[in-house]
Design a protein around this motif. Structure first.
Motif, PDB file in Angstrom:
ATOM      1  N   THR A 175       1.528 -31.309   5.301  1.00  0.00           N
ATOM      2  CA  THR A 175       2.347 -30.719   5.705  1.00  0.00           C
ATOM      3  C   THR A 175       2.870 -29.368   5.314  1.00  0.00           C
ATOM      4  O   THR A 175       2.384 -28.920   4.281  1.00  0.00           O
ATOM      5  CB  THR A 175       3.931 -31.471   5.892  1.00  0.00           C
ATOM      6  OG1 THR A 175       5.072 -30.762   6.360  1.00  0.00           O
ATOM      7  CG2 THR A 175       4.231 -31.530   4.189  1.00  0.00           C
ATOM      8  N   PHE A 176       3.212 -28.391   6.233  1.00  0.00           N
ATOM      9  CA  PHE A 176       3.780 -27.226   5.706  1.00  0.00           C
ATOM     10  C   PHE A 176       5.274 -27.126   5.423  1.00  0.00           C
ATOM     11  O   PHE A 176       6.041 -27.549   6.104  1.00  0.00           O
ATOM     12  CB  PHE A 176       3.343 -26.062   6.825  1.00  0.00           C
ATOM     13  CG  PHE A 176       2.063 -25.599   6.940  1.00  0.00           C
ATOM     14  CD1 PHE A 176       1.152 -25.143   5.995  1.00  0.00           C
ATOM     15  CD2 PHE A 176       1.419 -26.282   7.965  1.00  0.00           C
ATOM     16  CE1 PHE A 176      -0.239 -24.582   6.163  1.00  0.00           C
ATOM     17  CE2 PHE A 176      -0.021 -26.037   8.310  1.00  0.00           C
ATOM     18  CZ  PHE A 176      -0.771 -25.206   7.303  1.00  0.00           C
ATOM     19  N   VAL A 177       5.580 -26.472   4.127  1.00  0.00           N
ATOM     20  CA  VAL A 177       6.884 -26.501   4.055  1.00  0.00           C
ATOM     21  C   VAL A 177       7.223 -24.880   3.535  1.00  0.00           C
ATOM     22  O   VAL A 177       6.738 -24.354   2.751  1.00  0.00           O
ATOM     23  CB  VAL A 177       7.314 -26.960   2.554  1.00  0.00           C
ATOM     24  CG1 VAL A 177       8.827 -27.060   2.208  1.00  0.00           C
ATOM     25  CG2 VAL A 177       6.744 -28.733   2.509  1.00  0.00           C
ATOM     26  N   ALA A 212       8.273 -26.024   7.875  1.00  0.00           N
ATOM     27  CA  ALA A 212       7.460 -26.540   8.817  1.00  0.00           C
ATOM     28  C   ALA A 212       7.861 -25.609  10.275  1.00  0.00           C
ATOM     29  O   ALA A 212       6.992 -25.473  11.192  1.00  0.00           O
ATOM     30  CB  ALA A 212       7.440 -27.934   9.237  1.00  0.00           C
ATOM     31  N   THR A 213       9.007 -24.844  10.148  1.00  0.00           N
ATOM     32  CA  THR A 213       9.642 -23.958  11.003  1.00  0.00           C
ATOM     33  C   THR A 213       9.825 -22.643  10.572  1.00  0.00           C
ATOM     34  O   THR A 213      10.502 -22.489   9.841  1.00  0.00           O
ATOM     35  CB  THR A 213      10.547 -24.543  11.875  1.00  0.00           C
ATOM     36  OG1 THR A 213      10.210 -25.911  12.429  1.00  0.00           O
ATOM     37  CG2 THR A 213      10.912 -23.655  12.865  1.00  0.00           C
ATOM     38  N   THR A 260       2.251 -22.554  17.717  1.00  0.00           N
ATOM     39  CA  THR A 260       1.891 -23.556  16.693  1.00  0.00           C
ATOM     40  C   THR A 260       1.006 -22.832  15.573  1.00  0.00           C
ATOM     41  O   THR A 260       0.187 -22.046  15.629  1.00  0.00           O
ATOM     42  CB  THR A 260       1.054 -24.697  17.202  1.00  0.00           C
ATOM     43  OG1 THR A 260       2.106 -25.253  18.167  1.00  0.00           O
ATOM     44  CG2 THR A 260       0.683 -25.576  16.068  1.00  0.00           C
ATOM     45  N   MET A 271      -1.098 -31.802  10.738  1.00  0.00           N
ATOM     46  CA  MET A 271      -0.829 -30.929   9.856  1.00  0.00           C
ATOM     47  C   MET A 271      -0.519 -29.525  10.551  1.00  0.00           C
ATOM     48  O   MET A 271      -1.423 -28.777  10.943  1.00  0.00           O
ATOM     49  CB  MET A 271      -1.484 -30.646   8.629  1.00  0.00           C
ATOM     50  CG  MET A 271      -0.987 -29.703   7.547  1.00  0.00           C
ATOM     51  SD  MET A 271      -2.086 -29.436   6.107  1.00  0.00           S
ATOM     52  CE  MET A 271      -1.157 -28.350   5.266  1.00  0.00           C
ATOM     53  N   ASN A 272       0.628 -29.466  11.103  1.00  0.00           N
ATOM     54  CA  ASN A 272       0.971 -28.030  11.744  1.00  0.00           C
ATOM     55  C   ASN A 272       2.360 -27.738  11.664  1.00  0.00           C
ATOM     56  O   ASN A 272       3.214 -28.552  10.997  1.00  0.00           O
ATOM     57  CB  ASN A 272       0.690 -28.336  13.173  1.00  0.00           C
ATOM     58  CG  ASN A 272       1.189 -29.229  13.880  1.00  0.00           C
ATOM     59  OD1 ASN A 272       2.433 -29.611  13.963  1.00  0.00           O
ATOM     60  ND2 ASN A 272       0.399 -30.217  14.709  1.00  0.00           N
ATOM     61  N   GLY A 273       2.672 -26.590  12.141  1.00  0.00           N
ATOM     62  CA  GLY A 273       4.286 -26.060  12.137  1.00  0.00           C
ATOM     63  C   GLY A 273       4.448 -25.261  13.294  1.00  0.00           C
ATOM     64  O   GLY A 273       3.551 -24.932  14.106  1.00  0.00           O
TER      65      GLY A 273
END
Length: 125
Positions: A46-48, A50-51, A103, A117-119
């Motif tokens: 995950t990306f932190v 994510a948005t 994205t 794994m995207n955001g």
């Protein structure tokens, strides 16, 4: 009457033009906003955060870290990408030139959950 040396005139003109160009570049560099820093961590899987929200034309400076394994960060709609290596900070500048929802994703295989794994980058007008 004194004769004018054409070579000297040419040198003076070139020196004046060069000075003007350099002064303009210096002013532009000083006036250019540094951009909004977006601190992001690429974790398994995950990306932190994510948005990320931004305005069209706003300069974003992503500062990315990956504490576990090598990752990639790709924002294909803006032709932007970088590797994110554990122990090193990666910096990526992006200026969204259009509004929409885009994205971003990890483009370096990082394990079982890699494919999800995207955001999202949300750009408003």
């Amino acid at each position: 009457m004194t004769a004018v040396d054409p070579d000297m005139q040419r040198r003076d003109l070139l020196a004046s033009a060069a000075t003007s160009v350099l002064a303009g570049l210096a002013a532009w560099t000083i006036a250019a906003p540094p951009g909004r820093v977006v601190t992001m961590v690429a974790r398994k899987w995950t990306f932190v955060p994510a948005t990320v929200q931004a305005r069209k034309g706003e300069k974003l400076v992503f500062q990315l870290t990956a504490p576990e394994v090598p990752m990639g960060f790709s924002l294909p709609d803006f032709h932007a990408r970088t590797d994110v290596v554990p122990g090193k900070a990666a910096t990526l500048e992006v200026v969204p030139d259009r509004a929409g929802t885009f994205t971003f994703l990890c483009d370096v295989f990082c394990g079982e959950g890699h494919e999800t794994m995207n955001g999202t980058l949300v750009v408003t007008g």
